[in-house]
Design a protein around this motif. Structure first.
Motif, PDB file in Angstrom:
ATOM      1  N   ILE A  13       0.847  -1.193   0.000  1.00 45.75           N
ATOM      2  CA  ILE A  13       0.000   0.000   0.000  1.00 45.75           C
ATOM      3  C   ILE A  13       0.884   1.244   0.000  1.00 45.75           C
ATOM      4  CG2 ILE A  13      -1.850   1.236   1.189  1.00 45.75           C
ATOM      5  CD1 ILE A  13      -2.565  -1.392   2.584  1.00 45.75           C
ATOM      6  N   VAL A  14       0.575   2.172  -0.919  1.00 46.72           N
ATOM      7  CA  VAL A  14       1.285   3.462  -0.971  1.00 46.72           C
ATOM      8  C   VAL A  14       0.251   4.577  -0.961  1.00 46.72           C
ATOM      9  CG1 VAL A  14       3.273   2.551  -2.236  1.00 46.72           C
ATOM     10  CG2 VAL A  14       1.335   3.470  -3.503  1.00 46.72           C
ATOM     11  N   LYS A  15       0.681   5.761  -0.495  1.00 46.14           N
ATOM     12  CA  LYS A  15      -0.230   6.899  -0.484  1.00 46.14           C
ATOM     13  C   LYS A  15      -0.534   7.371  -1.898  1.00 46.14           C
ATOM     14  CE  LYS A  15      -0.584  11.715   0.978  1.00 46.14           C
ATOM     15  NZ  LYS A  15       0.110  12.866   1.591  1.00 46.14           N
ATOM     16  N   ASP A  16       0.555   7.510  -2.705  1.00 41.97           N
ATOM     17  CA  ASP A  16       0.420   8.034  -4.071  1.00 41.97           C
ATOM     18  C   ASP A  16       1.143   7.095  -5.021  1.00 41.97           C
ATOM     19  OD1 ASP A  16       1.824   9.908  -6.304  1.00 41.97           O
ATOM     20  OD2 ASP A  16      -0.158  10.697  -5.795  1.00 41.97           O
ATOM     21  N   HIS A  17       0.600   6.908  -6.199  1.00 39.06           N
ATOM     22  CA  HIS A  17       1.187   5.952  -7.149  1.00 39.06           C
ATOM     23  C   HIS A  17       2.629   6.316  -7.526  1.00 39.06           C
ATOM     24  CE1 HIS A  17       1.502   2.959 -10.206  1.00 39.06           C
ATOM     25  NE2 HIS A  17       1.460   3.810 -11.230  1.00 39.06           N
ATOM     26  N   SER A  18       2.970   7.627  -7.517  1.00 44.95           N
ATOM     27  CA  SER A  18       4.336   8.041  -7.879  1.00 44.95           C
ATOM     28  C   SER A  18       5.369   7.564  -6.867  1.00 44.95           C
ATOM     29  CB  SER A  18       4.412   9.565  -8.011  1.00 44.95           C
ATOM     30  OG  SER A  18       4.148  10.190  -6.758  1.00 44.95           O
ATOM     31  N   ARG A  19       4.877   7.176  -5.611  1.00 41.10           N
ATOM     32  CA  ARG A  19       5.817   6.679  -4.596  1.00 41.10           C
ATOM     33  C   ARG A  19       6.394   5.321  -4.970  1.00 41.10           C
ATOM     34  NH1 ARG A  19       8.056  10.103  -3.454  1.00 41.10           N
ATOM     35  NH2 ARG A  19       6.988  10.960  -5.261  1.00 41.10           N
ATOM     36  N   LEU A  20       5.699   4.596  -5.816  1.00 37.87           N
ATOM     37  CA  LEU A  20       6.243   3.307  -6.256  1.00 37.87           C
ATOM     38  C   LEU A  20       7.437   3.532  -7.175  1.00 37.87           C
ATOM     39  CD1 LEU A  20       5.972   0.206  -6.310  1.00 37.87           C
ATOM     40  CD2 LEU A  20       4.450   0.461  -8.281  1.00 37.87           C
ATOM     41  N   GLY A  21       7.396   4.623  -7.946  1.00 38.17           N
ATOM     42  CA  GLY A  21       8.504   4.949  -8.837  1.00 38.17           C
ATOM     43  C   GLY A  21       8.059   5.898  -9.923  1.00 38.17           C
ATOM     44  N   ARG A  22       9.033   6.568 -10.556  1.00 40.54           N
ATOM     45  CA  ARG A  22       8.719   7.485 -11.643  1.00 40.54           C
ATOM     46  C   ARG A  22       9.314   7.021 -12.981  1.00 40.54           C
ATOM     47  NH1 ARG A  22       6.258  12.148 -10.134  1.00 40.54           N
ATOM     48  NH2 ARG A  22       6.328  12.719  -7.933  1.00 40.54           N
ATOM     49  N   TYR A  42      -1.597  -4.682  -5.018  1.00 42.18           N
ATOM     50  CA  TYR A  42      -1.018  -3.331  -4.951  1.00 42.18           C
ATOM     51  C   TYR A  42      -2.136  -2.307  -4.864  1.00 42.18           C
ATOM     52  CZ  TYR A  42       1.138   1.042  -6.544  1.00 42.18           C
ATOM     53  OH  TYR A  42       1.546   2.351  -6.650  1.00 42.18           O
ATOM     54  N   ILE A  43      -2.010  -1.377  -3.863  1.00 47.47           N
ATOM     55  CA  ILE A  43      -3.014  -0.334  -3.660  1.00 47.47           C
ATOM     56  C   ILE A  43      -2.326   1.023  -3.598  1.00 47.47           C
ATOM     57  CG2 ILE A  43      -4.788   0.583  -2.107  1.00 47.47           C
ATOM     58  CD1 ILE A  43      -5.177  -2.274  -1.062  1.00 47.47           C
ATOM     59  N   ILE A  45      -3.597   4.704  -2.727  1.00 43.21           N
ATOM     60  CA  ILE A  45      -4.814   5.279  -2.135  1.00 43.21           C
ATOM     61  C   ILE A  45      -5.298   6.506  -2.899  1.00 43.21           C
ATOM     62  CG2 ILE A  45      -5.777   6.319  -0.047  1.00 43.21           C
ATOM     63  CD1 ILE A  45      -3.747   4.612   1.544  1.00 43.21           C
ATOM     64  N   MET A  46      -4.429   7.513  -3.109  1.00 44.39           N
ATOM     65  CA  MET A  46      -4.852   8.777  -3.697  1.00 44.39           C
ATOM     66  C   MET A  46      -5.270   8.626  -5.159  1.00 44.39           C
ATOM     67  SD  MET A  46      -4.626  10.813  -1.149  1.00 44.39           S
ATOM     68  CE  MET A  46      -4.865  12.384  -1.962  1.00 44.39           C
ATOM     69  N   ASP A  47      -4.768   7.578  -5.847  1.00 40.02           N
ATOM     70  CA  ASP A  47      -5.066   7.405  -7.271  1.00 40.02           C
ATOM     71  C   ASP A  47      -6.125   6.335  -7.524  1.00 40.02           C
ATOM     72  OD1 ASP A  47      -3.014   9.196  -8.690  1.00 40.02           O
ATOM     73  OD2 ASP A  47      -1.757   8.082  -7.297  1.00 40.02           O
ATOM     74  N   ASN A  48      -6.691   5.798  -6.426  1.00 40.05           N
ATOM     75  CA  ASN A  48      -7.749   4.787  -6.559  1.00 40.05           C
ATOM     76  C   ASN A  48      -7.319   3.601  -7.421  1.00 40.05           C
ATOM     77  OD1 ASN A  48      -9.704   6.202  -5.002  1.00 40.05           O
ATOM     78  ND2 ASN A  48     -10.151   7.509  -6.769  1.00 40.05           N
ATOM     79  N   ILE A  49      -6.106   3.135  -7.176  1.00 38.18           N
ATOM     80  CA  ILE A  49      -5.596   1.968  -7.905  1.00 38.18           C
ATOM     81  C   ILE A  49      -5.602   0.773  -6.959  1.00 38.18           C
ATOM     82  CG2 ILE A  49      -3.597   0.965  -9.077  1.00 38.18           C
ATOM     83  CD1 ILE A  49      -2.765   3.761  -9.906  1.00 38.18           C
ATOM     84  N   ASP A  50      -6.199  -0.309  -7.395  1.00 42.50           N
ATOM     85  CA  ASP A  50      -6.203  -1.556  -6.626  1.00 42.50           C
ATOM     86  C   ASP A  50      -6.154  -2.704  -7.635  1.00 42.50           C
ATOM     87  OD1 ASP A  50      -6.585  -3.741  -5.010  1.00 42.50           O
ATOM     88  OD2 ASP A  50      -8.204  -2.838  -3.833  1.00 42.50           O
ATOM     89  N   THR A  51      -5.040  -3.421  -7.643  1.00 43.69           N
ATOM     90  CA  THR A  51      -4.856  -4.476  -8.648  1.00 43.69           C
ATOM     91  C   THR A  51      -5.817  -5.643  -8.442  1.00 43.69           C
ATOM     92  OG1 THR A  51      -3.106  -5.445  -7.273  1.00 43.69           O
ATOM     93  CG2 THR A  51      -2.428  -3.927  -9.031  1.00 43.69           C
ATOM     94  N   LYS A  52      -6.514  -5.688  -7.289  1.00 47.28           N
ATOM     95  CA  LYS A  52      -7.521  -6.731  -7.088  1.00 47.28           C
ATOM     96  C   LYS A  52      -8.650  -6.573  -8.102  1.00 47.28           C
ATOM     97  CE  LYS A  52     -10.750  -6.299  -4.178  1.00 47.28           C
ATOM     98  NZ  LYS A  52     -11.639  -6.149  -2.990  1.00 47.28           N
ATOM     99  N   ASP A  53      -8.920  -5.307  -8.473  1.00 48.12           N
ATOM    100  CA  ASP A  53      -9.973  -5.010  -9.445  1.00 48.12           C
ATOM    101  C   ASP A  53      -9.435  -4.907 -10.877  1.00 48.12           C
ATOM    102  OD1 ASP A  53     -11.675  -4.800  -7.244  1.00 48.12           O
ATOM    103  OD2 ASP A  53     -11.178  -2.669  -6.996  1.00 48.12           O
ATOM    104  N   GLY A  54      -8.154  -5.212 -11.064  1.00 50.39           N
ATOM    105  CA  GLY A  54      -7.555  -5.094 -12.386  1.00 50.39           C
ATOM    106  C   GLY A  54      -6.867  -3.742 -12.566  1.00 50.39           C
ATOM    107  N   ILE A  55      -6.049  -3.620 -13.607  1.00 52.88           N
ATOM    108  CA  ILE A  55      -5.292  -2.387 -13.867  1.00 52.88           C
ATOM    109  C   ILE A  55      -6.017  -1.587 -14.934  1.00 52.88           C
ATOM    110  CG2 ILE A  55      -3.086  -1.435 -14.632  1.00 52.88           C
ATOM    111  CD1 ILE A  55      -1.745  -3.993 -13.652  1.00 52.88           C
ATOM    112  N   SER A  56      -6.330  -0.341 -14.619  1.00 53.16           N
ATOM    113  CA  SER A  56      -7.016   0.536 -15.558  1.00 53.16           C
ATOM    114  C   SER A  56      -6.098   0.898 -16.724  1.00 53.16           C
ATOM    115  CB  SER A  56      -7.468   1.814 -14.842  1.00 53.16           C
ATOM    116  OG  SER A  56      -7.944   2.772 -15.763  1.00 53.16           O
ATOM    117  N   ASP A  57      -6.709   1.173 -17.869  1.00 50.46           N
ATOM    118  CA  ASP A  57      -5.929   1.590 -19.040  1.00 50.46           C
ATOM    119  C   ASP A  57      -5.289   2.963 -18.846  1.00 50.46           C
ATOM    120  OD1 ASP A  57      -6.618  -0.741 -20.298  1.00 50.46           O
ATOM    121  OD2 ASP A  57      -8.333   0.134 -21.371  1.00 50.46           O
TER     122      ASP A  57
END
Length: 492
Positions: A13-22, A42-43, A45-57
């Motif tokens: 879990i990360v706060k913002d997706h950019s924290r995973l890497g740029r 992978y979650i 939070i701020m970007d509403n990304i959750d790989t449990k629901d699949g990766i958005s385009d």
């Protein structure tokens, strides 16, 4: 990643997706391949990304924007550094060994005397004929702290202390000997990073450096630094028996211009050390077989040094005038030759531009096929690139040629400190002599004669005085002495 491979991570879990890497390639690989393979949810939070629901385009687009942000930030930082570097302020965060930051102004350097003393000694040992490896061994034997150990000992933040204490290496010595900062200059843009993604340091070519002279106190004078750089350019390598001559790297063949190798053979019949033409040794068809004994060369050089010193002692003004007159005539011819070479190179560059334009027109019209066009254009472009580099060197040489009067006067001042050399030492040879050119021996009445040209630093070949010039010099000296005596009488 190691924990993930071991199956010990269930959710990241990360706060913002950019924290995973740029880096969009790395982040994309993690999300689409590695996390799925390792069973990691992978979650962001701020970007509403959750790989449990699949990766958005849209996620790859977010990765691209994140990378652009990093690139723009990197560009801004680079521009700040460029502005600072061009203003004359040092870009390095830590001064080199031998300096420390001024407590009153962090952008200025002051001499750190204990370390500066070691720097002066390293330069002195190099002038005495020792190479970086020999200097490193000597300092290690004397248990002198390395730069890292010294900085740690005085409380300066540095890397951890090496496992082997007081162990100097060849690279340390080479770095000290090559740093122009010891002359009091600030050298910026010596190196850079490949990109904002790859932080590996790469060296810039010397013509891209920005140098500001006399920005801080000098530890080494410019003449000493120049002598050391010349010695480093002509490395003094020991022969097979581990012996190094004081003339190693300074002796050149008068016929082909190649270096002459120092040889001290173990064979009893040929046990006298000598210098021989390197080109003849490699290929006997390219030059003639000629050599000179080291002992004979020492006698010639010492005698010539004594003669030069004696002439300066008794005929100083005449020596300066004669050297400058001879230099002006020779240098004028050399400068004219360089200017002709420069004009020729510029004309050829313009001519190549026209040739490439004609090739392009012939290719468009169908007179020249693509394969032939590419071959010819590449050849012309390579030639043009080499010519442009040569033009840059020639223009730099013509614009920075120093005044001979200054160099001769400096030479005279150095001679006055010694007056009469008693013996030939490495320090004496390297301080005064630039190079030695040995010509092929000639025989007359069964006697061997050999011409040896000795080029002095800042002076060139010493021009001998004729008997008439010596007589004129003596008369001038006597006249000056009489004038001084008369002035003293009038003053009294």
């Amino acid at each position: 990643m190691q924990l993930g491979e071991e199956g010990k991570i269930g959710t990241l879990i990360v706060k913002d997706h950019s924290r995973l890497g740029r880096n969009r390639l790395v982040v994309g690989s993690l999300m689409e391949e590695d996390f799925d393979r390792m069973g990691i949810r992978y979650i962001a939070i701020m970007d509403n990304i959750d790989t449990k629901d699949g990766i958005s385009d849209l996620v790859p687009m977010q990765d691209l924007f994140n990378e652009w942000h990093a690139k723009n930030t990197s560009d801004k930082v680079r521009k700040v550094f460029q502005s600072k570097g061009k203003s004359g302020k040092p870009l390095t965060s830590n001064p080199p060994y031998g300096y420390m930051k001024d407590p009153d102004d962090k952008n200025k350097w002051i001499i750190d005397e204990p370390a500066a003393e070691i720097v002066r000694r390293i330069f002195s040992m190099c002038i005495s004929g020792l190479g970086p490896e020999q200097i490193a061994r000597q300092l290690s034997r004397e248990q002198i702290m390395t730069p890292t150990e010294y900085w740690n000992s005085i409380g300066r933040k540095c890397s951890s202390t090496p496992e082997a204490s007081n162990h100097w290496c060849c690279a340390m010595i080479s770095k000290v000997l090559s740093r122009q900062e010891y002359c009091g200059d600030t050298v910026n843009f010596r190196s850079t990073t490949k990109s904002f993604k790859n932080k590996k340091r790469v060296d810039r070519p010397k013509e891209d450096w920005v140098i500001f002279e006399n920005t801080h106190p000098a530890i080494i004078d410019r003449e000493t630094f120049a002598i050391v750089q010349n010695l480093r350019k002509n490395k003094h390598r020991p022969d097979r028996r581990g012996i190094i001559s004081i003339f190693s790297g300074m002796v050149f063949c008068g016929e082909c211009g190649s270096k002459m190798y120092f040889r001290s053979r173990e064979c009893a019949k040929y046990d006298k050390p000598s210098f021989a033409c390197s080109r003849y040794i490699m290929n006997r068809q390219q030059c003639s077989m000629h050599y000179i004994r080291e002992a004979a060369l020492k006698e010639i050089v010492l005698e010539n040094l004594r003669r030069v010193f004696l002439n300066i002692q008794f005929f100083e003004s005449e020596f300066v005038k004669k050297q400058i007159d001879c230099y002006n005539a020779e240098k004028q011819r050399e400068l004219q030759s360089k200017q002709r070479e420069l004009d020729k190179a510029k004309n050829r560059i313009t001519e190549i531009d026209k040739l490439i334009q004609r090739l392009y027109e012939d290719n468009v019209s169908g007179k020249l096929n693509d394969e032939r066009f590419n071959t010819l254009s590449d050849t012309y472009e390579d030639e043009q690139k080499a010519l442009r580099e040569n033009v840059t060197e020639l223009e730099h040489y013509l614009s920075t040629e120093i005044d001979k009067t200054v160099s001769v006067q400096k030479f005279v001042q150095k001679v006055k400190k010694i007056m009469e050399p008693k013996e030939l030492t490495p320090e004496l040879v390297h301080e005064f002599i630039d190079k030695i050119v040995v010509h092929e021996a000639r025989y007359l009445d069964n006697k061997r004669y050999q011409i040896v040209d000795i080029y002095y630093n800042g002076v060139g070949i010493f021009k001998e005085f004729t008997p008439e010039e010596m007589e004129e010099g003596l008369q001038e000296s006597l006249r000056e002495q009489r004038e001084r005596k008369e002035k003293l009488k009038k003053t009294a």
